[in-house]
Structure formats: structure tokens, C-alpha cells
Write a protein that holds these residues in place. Structure first.
Motif, short mmCIF file in Angstrom:
data_model
loop_
_atom_site.label_atom_id
_atom_site.label_comp_id
_atom_site.label_asym_id
_atom_site.label_seq_id
_atom_site.Cartn_x
_atom_site.Cartn_y
_atom_site.Cartn_z
N VAL A 222 -10.71 6.99 -6.33
CA VAL A 222 -9.57 7.36 -6.82
C VAL A 222 -9.59 7.85 -8.15
O VAL A 222 -9.04 8.91 -8.50
CB VAL A 222 -8.95 5.74 -7.02
N THR B 118 -8.33 0.12 -1.66
CA THR B 118 -8.67 1.49 -1.80
C THR B 118 -9.29 2.24 -0.56
O THR B 118 -9.59 3.63 -0.33
CB THR B 118 -9.20 1.83 -3.14
N LEU C 115 -0.08 3.94 -2.74
CA LEU C 115 -1.25 4.71 -2.42
C LEU C 115 -0.95 5.84 -1.40
O LEU C 115 -1.21 6.96 -1.65
CB LEU C 115 -2.20 3.52 -1.92
N GLU D 182 0.73 -1.20 0.05
CA GLU D 182 0.00 0.17 -0.07
C GLU D 182 0.72 1.23 -0.07
O GLU D 182 0.24 2.37 0.01
CB GLU D 182 -0.86 -0.10 1.17
N VAL E 108 -1.64 7.36 -7.12
CA VAL E 108 -3.03 6.89 -7.07
C VAL E 108 -3.68 6.17 -7.91
O VAL E 108 -4.43 5.12 -7.68
CB VAL E 108 -3.74 8.08 -6.27
N TYR F 297 -4.28 2.37 -8.30
CA TYR F 297 -5.11 1.52 -7.59
C TYR F 297 -6.35 1.59 -7.98
O TYR F 297 -7.37 0.84 -7.55
CB TYR F 297 -5.12 2.25 -6.17
#
Length: 177
Positions: free
Chosen positions: A136, A131, A88, A85, A121, A124
Motif C-alpha cells: 500500500v 490488503t 481498496l 473491501e 488505497v 488501507y
């Protein structure tokens, strides 16, 4: 001074462990203020939050016009969260810093960070990873639109004399409508 102190006889601020740490107060956009000035409380560092709490706290700070502080919340998430992650949370931090720089009047740096964060981002989208209810597609669109506006402002077009974007007014909705 959030755990920081200025050592007598030394030119650098140090935290209690002796590491260099700027202890100057900061404004809502994270700009240093003179020592002794009234600043905005800094975000504590190294706070481990769950993803939902991270998103809630970052949204609260964004809505308050404090994207620099929201970036610090996202930074804690990327440092303490799972490796899968990291992109992100780093991308979200870059979006917050892009808004910070744009609101400070740094159009070139702001637009660059907005686009870089949007790229991270965007990975994702369409099942590219968990998420946590983040919008997103909406964040990517928001970043592109804001980056374009701040670039036009800097480029000498019709918007050149426009004021930098207001951080609170321009804050994105992390989870959509």
C-alpha cells in the motif's frame, strides 16, 4: 467481438441481451480502433476471482502495458467482493485508469485519477483493512510520483516535451519487491 454485435440498421453496438456495448476492437491502452482492425482481446466481464488471483492477473496485465485491462480485473473484484473491501479495489482500479490516461497523454485526467486512487488505497495502510500482501505505501508513493511527473509535463516545465509515460515501464509492483 467478445459477445458484442452490431445490429443492422442501428447505430449502437449491442450485446446478446440487447444492452448497449461498444464492440469495437481496442488497443492495449483500451482506445477504440476501427471496426475490423486487429485489437487486443478484451477482459471478460463479471469474472469472480479470489483476491490473490485478482492481484496476480492485474499484475500480469500491468506488466504487459495493459493498465486499462487491469482496471477491468479490479472492477470485477469491487463488484463481487465484500462491501468492506470496495474502496481498496476501486482505488486500485483508479490507479490503473490513471496510468492508462497518463500513457494516452491525458496528463490532467491521469494525475487526478492517480491521486484519487492513492487516497482510496491509503486508507488501507496501517491496519485499515485486509490488503492481501499489497504494498500500500509503495503504491501510494508510486502514484504521487507519477502524478507529479505527468502534471509537470502538462504544466509547461522542463518536461513539457517529454513523451507520455510508457504503461509497461511505469507499471507499479502491486506486492512490492
Amino acid at each position: 467481438m467478445s459477445g458484442g454485435a452490431r445490429r443492422a440498421g442501428h447505430g449502437r453496438d449491442r450485446d446478446v441481451e440487447g444492452r448497449a456495448r461498444n464492440a469495437r476492437p481496442r488497443d492495449g491502452l483500451g482506445r477504440p480502433l476501427p471496426y475490423g482492425a486487429e485489437g487486443v482481446a478484451r477482459q471478460p466481464e463479471g469474472v469472480v476471482r479470489g483476491p490473490a488471483e485478482t492481484v496476480r492477473e492485474a499484475q500480469r496485465l500491468l506488466d504487459a502495458g495493459m493498465p486499462f485491462h487491469a482496471h477491468e480485473v479490479f472492477e470485477d473484484a469491487w463488484k463481487s467482493g465484500p462491501e468492506g473491501e470496495r474502496e481498496l479495489w476501486q482505488g486500485l482500479a483508479q490507479l490503473a485508469v490513471g496510468l492508462t490516461h497518463s500513457a494516452r497523454g491525458n496528463a490532467t485526467g491521469g494525475a487526478r485519477l492517480l491521486r484519487r486512487g492513492a487516497g482510496r488505497v491509503a486508507a488501507y495502510a496501517d491496519g485499515g483493512g485486509e490488503t492481501y500482501g499489497l504494498d500500500v505505501a509503495g503504491l501510494v508513493a508510486w502514484a504521487g510520483e507519477l502524478a507529479g511527473r505527468v502534471e509537470r509535463r502538462a504544466g509547461g516545465g522542463a518536461g513539457r516535451d517529454a513523451a507520455p509515460p510508457d504503461a509497461a515501464t511505469e507499471a507499479p509492483r502491486l506486492t512490492g519487491p
